[in-house]
Design a protein around this motif. Structure first.
Motif, PDB file in Angstrom:
ATOM      1  N   GLY A 128      -6.833  20.150   4.732  1.00 40.16           N
ATOM      2  CA  GLY A 128      -5.968  20.474   3.589  1.00 40.16           C
ATOM      3  C   GLY A 128      -4.756  19.582   3.447  1.00 40.16           C
ATOM      4  N   PHE A 129      -4.700  18.509   4.228  1.00 40.09           N
ATOM      5  CA  PHE A 129      -3.531  17.619   4.125  1.00 40.09           C
ATOM      6  C   PHE A 129      -3.666  16.704   2.910  1.00 40.09           C
ATOM      7  N   ARG A 130      -2.522  16.417   2.306  1.00 40.98           N
ATOM      8  CA  ARG A 130      -2.449  15.372   1.283  1.00 40.98           C
ATOM      9  C   ARG A 130      -1.546  14.282   1.834  1.00 40.98           C
ATOM     10  N   VAL A 131      -1.944  13.060   1.677  1.00 39.64           N
ATOM     11  CA  VAL A 131      -1.153  11.969   2.248  1.00 39.64           C
ATOM     12  C   VAL A 131      -0.872  10.897   1.198  1.00 39.64           C
ATOM     13  N   ARG A 132       0.177  10.157   1.456  1.00 42.20           N
ATOM     14  CA  ARG A 132       0.517   9.015   0.608  1.00 42.20           C
ATOM     15  C   ARG A 132       0.599   7.779   1.491  1.00 42.20           C
ATOM     16  N   ILE A 133      -0.184   6.785   1.139  1.00 43.33           N
ATOM     17  CA  ILE A 133      -0.114   5.511   1.875  1.00 43.33           C
ATOM     18  C   ILE A 133       0.857   4.623   1.106  1.00 43.33           C
ATOM     19  N   ILE A 163      -5.564  11.493  -1.194  1.00 43.69           N
ATOM     20  CA  ILE A 163      -4.936  10.228  -0.770  1.00 43.69           C
ATOM     21  C   ILE A 163      -4.320   9.533  -1.979  1.00 43.69           C
ATOM     22  N   GLU A 164      -3.044   9.279  -1.878  1.00 42.74           N
ATOM     23  CA  GLU A 164      -2.348   8.490  -2.904  1.00 42.74           C
ATOM     24  C   GLU A 164      -1.962   7.144  -2.299  1.00 42.74           C
ATOM     25  N   VAL A 165      -1.896   6.148  -3.135  1.00 41.79           N
ATOM     26  CA  VAL A 165      -1.428   4.831  -2.675  1.00 41.79           C
ATOM     27  C   VAL A 165      -0.240   4.422  -3.537  1.00 41.79           C
ATOM     28  N   GLU A 166       0.785   3.968  -2.894  1.00 39.59           N
ATOM     29  CA  GLU A 166       1.975   3.547  -3.653  1.00 39.59           C
ATOM     30  C   GLU A 166       2.499   2.232  -3.062  1.00 39.59           C
ATOM     31  N   TYR A 167       2.864   1.333  -3.947  1.00 36.30           N
ATOM     32  CA  TYR A 167       3.462   0.076  -3.494  1.00 36.30           C
ATOM     33  C   TYR A 167       4.939   0.073  -3.871  1.00 36.30           C
ATOM     34  N   ILE A 168       5.741  -0.341  -2.930  1.00 32.54           N
ATOM     35  CA  ILE A 168       7.188  -0.330  -3.169  1.00 32.54           C
ATOM     36  C   ILE A 168       7.762  -1.703  -2.842  1.00 32.54           C
ATOM     37  N   ASP A 169       8.554  -2.212  -3.767  1.00 33.40           N
ATOM     38  CA  ASP A 169       9.311  -3.429  -3.491  1.00 33.40           C
ATOM     39  C   ASP A 169      10.590  -2.998  -2.773  1.00 33.40           C
ATOM     40  N   PRO A 170      10.710  -3.308  -1.492  1.00 35.90           N
ATOM     41  CA  PRO A 170      11.881  -2.814  -0.739  1.00 35.90           C
ATOM     42  C   PRO A 170      13.202  -3.297  -1.315  1.00 35.90           C
ATOM     43  N   TYR A 186       8.527  -5.536   8.250  1.00 35.54           N
ATOM     44  CA  TYR A 186       7.592  -4.601   7.627  1.00 35.54           C
ATOM     45  C   TYR A 186       7.137  -5.045   6.238  1.00 35.54           C
ATOM     46  N   ASP A 187       7.584  -6.188   5.783  1.00 36.45           N
ATOM     47  CA  ASP A 187       7.167  -6.664   4.468  1.00 36.45           C
ATOM     48  C   ASP A 187       5.664  -6.945   4.513  1.00 36.45           C
ATOM     49  N   GLY A 188       4.914  -6.229   3.659  1.00 31.79           N
ATOM     50  CA  GLY A 188       3.459  -6.383   3.677  1.00 31.79           C
ATOM     51  C   GLY A 188       2.773  -5.380   4.582  1.00 31.79           C
ATOM     52  N   GLN A 189       3.526  -4.377   5.066  1.00 26.74           N
ATOM     53  CA  GLN A 189       2.956  -3.391   5.979  1.00 26.74           C
ATOM     54  C   GLN A 189       2.895  -2.004   5.311  1.00 26.74           C
ATOM     55  N   PHE A 190       2.149  -1.112   5.932  1.00 34.74           N
ATOM     56  CA  PHE A 190       1.919   0.212   5.342  1.00 34.74           C
ATOM     57  C   PHE A 190       2.427   1.342   6.228  1.00 34.74           C
ATOM     58  N   PHE A 191       2.809   2.426   5.564  1.00 35.94           N
ATOM     59  CA  PHE A 191       3.201   3.669   6.237  1.00 35.94           C
ATOM     60  C   PHE A 191       2.377   4.808   5.633  1.00 35.94           C
ATOM     61  N   LEU A 192       2.382   5.921   6.367  1.00 40.92           N
ATOM     62  CA  LEU A 192       1.663   7.102   5.886  1.00 40.92           C
ATOM     63  C   LEU A 192       2.604   8.294   5.896  1.00 40.92           C
ATOM     64  N   SER A 193       2.655   8.996   4.755  1.00 35.14           N
ATOM     65  CA  SER A 193       3.475  10.203   4.667  1.00 35.14           C
ATOM     66  C   SER A 193       2.575  11.391   4.375  1.00 35.14           C
ATOM     67  N   TYR A 209       3.856   4.830  10.967  1.00 35.26           N
ATOM     68  CA  TYR A 209       3.701   3.396  10.714  1.00 35.26           C
ATOM     69  C   TYR A 209       2.240   3.023  10.923  1.00 35.26           C
ATOM     70  N   LEU A 210       1.633   2.407   9.929  1.00 36.99           N
ATOM     71  CA  LEU A 210       0.222   2.052  10.028  1.00 36.99           C
ATOM     72  C   LEU A 210       0.006   0.611  10.464  1.00 36.99           C
TER      73      LEU A 210
END
Lengths: 555, 218
Positions: A128-133, A163-170, A186-193, A209-210
């Motif tokens: 039942g988890f929802r995650v955002r990459i 599963i959602e995917v989001e890209y962020i310009d830091p 971490y530029d170009g790296q992924f995290f999971l929430s 941290y992925l």
């Protein structure tokens, strides 16, 4: 005198029509290639339009004949059909692109998610988890983002609303970058929430941290979330142990944060109560950190029952004297002759000695804060053999030299050693009172001293019950500021928990197909070459061939 | 003839279908996508913030303020175009042009001419804290004139945090609608006026020359 046919008006107009058509075609191609109206594109359009105007002006009859001619009618139809066909193909491509339809035709299914990944996504759905990459890509990493998106779209497509995917310009969203503990690397790296019901990250949760955009790391992150709650670590209480809630530099709250951040449940364990009920079956490990009082025989019995059924135990023990200048020896945990001390020796052949490690040669600030001089080869701290591990008021360990039958069931593997210049001060009374002092004398044991050991069954893989024990002669090694500031202390903690619980094994993902990242990043130079060949060279050859045929037939 | 008409009719029909499908597509979404691509393309180029400044000589006054400590440096050009520090109430003492390290100040002021942003963002006052502008770390104020000698309105640049990649600072021209990401070296060359003395240290050569001139005058 007749003018040469090559220079009369009709001939010039005829050539102008050719030049105009070619110039306009070239202008169109260049515009497609460059994506902008450059000086060259503009010049070619001017030449093209000018040449065609000249043709219409000087040879209006030819122009009218061209317009009315059969060839033109057929040509117009051909052009219309071509344009419509190209538009149809382009439109179909856009529709397919939006529908996220992909077919992997590579022999090794390089661009498909592996079966274990699909299982991980199923587990995520079941729990039942929802995650955002979340991927952080600054403007200099846009190409990498495009390449990564090929993989991430597969996860998004497979995960549905889980599963959602989001890209962020830091650079554009520094406040979000800060929430994720963003650093330049971490530029170009992924995290999971993990998301709450409102679709936002659960307040207070630490993003996982992925790493880079590859299936191994992303699926490991998903498995970590899907495994949340499967692991439970108990911290003993009731013997003045270190407090998990203490957030000061000398506290150990960082341990709780690190465990809960991985989805591992943390619970206190009152051993006195466990003497009636036994240590819970769901205990992945039991940790005793910085106890100050001796354990009763019943408590030791509860621990033994747990260990004999394959339990996992870690002991971080401080010396009888926990600070210089104390009036009395205040720590009775594992004191000589106590039930727990005797149990450790009789069963496993390990004794935690009643001494303090003094390290005049290798220390952090004072001789009671030894730095570990040698890390033995072991699953714990693999790859970190040169990392600095700092202790404070450490207690040396002793291993049985000739194990009896009972002790022989176990394999004792030394883990940490002090420097050669260190020694074990046994005369602790000298360090109590207002004028503490310590000197190396005949009664003291010279270094290198054993500071950490692991214990497991001999031929473990053949045993039904597979208990594991870690004993470290210091609890300060886990205090917040040491774990935060010294990589060795940090890894010692995480590897110890991992070795005991097998957490990494449970969430580790080994791709079946090619584990490398999707190698679809092409350089700017390569892109230009591809564009030149497909948009200029190939059409150019066709155009040239057509021109040659036309010229030949005209003659 | 009939064949040709049928062909044309089919082509027109196909064109109508394609146009209808395109119309059914969400134009707002398409426009957003287009704007995103366009913004990305624009972001690849440096944005010159003050294109009207063609020479550092157009700038005739500059002030750099460390907001946290209150440390302040104010410099003005005199009639000869040399920099001097005017006396400020409760602030710096007057320093004549002869004692100012002119090349050092000129190189710092040149940075204003070279101010070019890696990126620019629409700026809302509510976003100030996200970029370290509540309050800013530094304030840089300058006055300049055009080639005809007409002064522009004073410009105040608020310098906030470094970006997460630690390559640039967030800079907001007060009252502006955009926030700029300006490479660190450019801003650092301006901030050097706070960390390094603007006064030139007397050299033996210049002292000797001064004595010689004084002797001649006498």
């Amino acid at each position: 005198m007749h003018a040469s046919p090559l220079v009369n008006r009709a001939a010039v107009a005829s050539w102008a029509s050719i030049v105009g058509a070619v110039a306009l075609a070239l202008a169109g191609l260049l515009f497609l290639l460059q994506g902008e109206i450059s000086t060259w594109v503009f010049a070619l359009v001017v030449i093209g339009v000018g040449s065609l105007a000249l043709w219409v002006w000087w040879a209006p009859g030819e122009f009218q004949a061209w317009l009315a001619g059969r060839q033109t009618q057929y040509g117009t139809t051909s052009i219309l059909v071509t344009i419509l066909f190209v538009a149809f193909v382009a439109f179909t491509y856009v529709l397919i692109d939006r529908a996220n339809l992909t077919v992997d035709l590579t022999s090794r299914q390089k661009y498909s998610l592996n079966a274990p990944t699909l299982d991980a996504i199923d587990r995520l759905e079941q729990t039942g988890f929802r995650v955002r990459i979340v991927g952080f890509f600054s403007r200099t990493k846009l190409r990498e983002q495009e390449a990564a998106d090929l993989l991430l779209r597969l996860y998004e497509g497979e995960g549905g609303d889980r599963i959602e995917v989001e890209y962020i310009d830091p650079d554009e969203r520094p406040e979000i970058a800060a929430q994720y503990g963003y650093q330049p690397a971490y530029d170009g790296q992924f995290f999971l929430s993990v998301l709450a019901s409102d679709g936002e990250p659960i307040p207070g949760s630490v993003p996982i941290y992925l790493g880079g955009p590859n299936e191994r790391d992303i699926t490991t992150g998903l498995l970590t979330v899907a495994s949340a709650g499967s692991f439970k670590v108990y911290f003993t209480a009731g013997h003045s142990e270190a407090d998990l809630a203490q957030i000061e530099a000398t506290g150990i709250s960082a341990l709780r944060t690190s465990l809960t951040g991985q989805g591992i449940i943390v619970e206190p364990l009152r051993l006195l109560e466990a003497t009636q009920t036994g240590i819970p079956e769901d205990a992945s490990a039991v940790l005793i950190i910085g106890a100050r009082a001796r354990f009763t025989e019943q408590e030791v019995q509860a621990i033994d029952d747990y260990v004999q059924r394959g339990g996992r135990l870690a002991i971080f023990a401080d010396p009888p004297l926990v600070d210089v200048g104390e009036a009395t020896l205040t720590n009775t945990f594992l004191e000589e002759g106590s039930p727990f001390s005797d149990y450790l020796w009789d069963e496993f052949g390990v004794r935690v000695q009643p001494a303090v490690v003094v390290a005049p040669d290798l220390n952090l600030g004072n001789q009671f804060s030894p730095i570990v001089a040698m890390i033995a080869s072991h699953d714990i701290l693999t790859g970190f053999e040169d990392a600095q591990i700092v202790m404070r008021f450490a207690r040396p360990l002793e291993l049985v030299s000739a194990p009896d039958a009972r002790q022989g069931q176990y394999l004792r593997e030394p883990l940490l050693y002090s420097s050669e210049g260190a020694y074990a001060e046994f005369d602790l009374e000298r360090m109590t009172g207002s004028r503490p002092e310590t000197i190396l004398d005949g009664e003291d044991q010279r270094g290198p001293l054993l500071l950490g050991v692991t214990i497991r069954r001999s031929l473990e893989f053949q045993q039904e019950a597979q208990p594991r024990i870690v004993i470290i002669g210091d609890s300060d090694v886990l205090q917040n500021d040491y774990v935060s500031n010294f990589a060795g202390n940090n890894v010692l903690w995480s590897d110890t928990v991992d070795w005991l619980t097998g957490f990494s094994q449970a969430v580790r993902f080994a791709p079946i197909s090619d584990p490398t990242t999707l190698a679809l990043v092409v350089s700017s130079q390569q892109r230009t070459t591809i564009a030149t060949i497909t948009m200029l060279l190939l059409p150019g050859i066709v155009l040239l061939a057509g021109g040659v045929v036309w010229w030949y037939r005209r003659r | 003839m009939l064949k040709q008409q049928v062909g044309y009719s089919l082509l027109v029909g196909l064109a109508a279908v394609l146009i209808a499908l395109l119309m059914l597509d969400d134009p707002a979404e398409q426009q957003a996508l287009f704007m995103q691509v366009r913004a990305t393309q624009q972001n690849q180029q440096l944005i010159v913030i003050f294109p009207e400044l063609r020479s550092s000589t157009q700038i005739y006054g500059i002030e750099v303020l460390d907001v946290a400590t209150g440390q302040d440096v104010l410099l003005m050009r005199d009639d000869q175009g040399l920099w001097y520090a005017p006396e400020m109430p409760d602030g710096q003492a007057e320093i004549p042009a002869l004692q100012i390290d002119q090349p050092f100040v000129e190189s710092a002021v040149l940075a204003i001419n070279l101010l070019a942003a890696e990126q620019q963002y629409e700026f809302e006052p509510d976003d100030r804290s996200s970029f370290g502008l509540e309050p800013p770390a530094y304030r840089i104020r300058f006055v300049a004139r055009d080639s005809a000698g007409v002064s522009y309105a004073p410009v105040i640049l608020e310098v906030g945090d470094a970006n997460p990649n630690d390559t640039a600072y967030y800079v907001w021209p007060q009252g502006g609608t955009h926030l700029y990401l300006i490479p660190k070296p450019t801003i650092d060359s301006l901030l050097r006026m706070l960390s390094e003395p603007v006064q030139a240290l007397p050299t033996p050569a210049s002292s000797a020359l001064k004595s010689e001139v004084t002797a001649l005058l006498l």
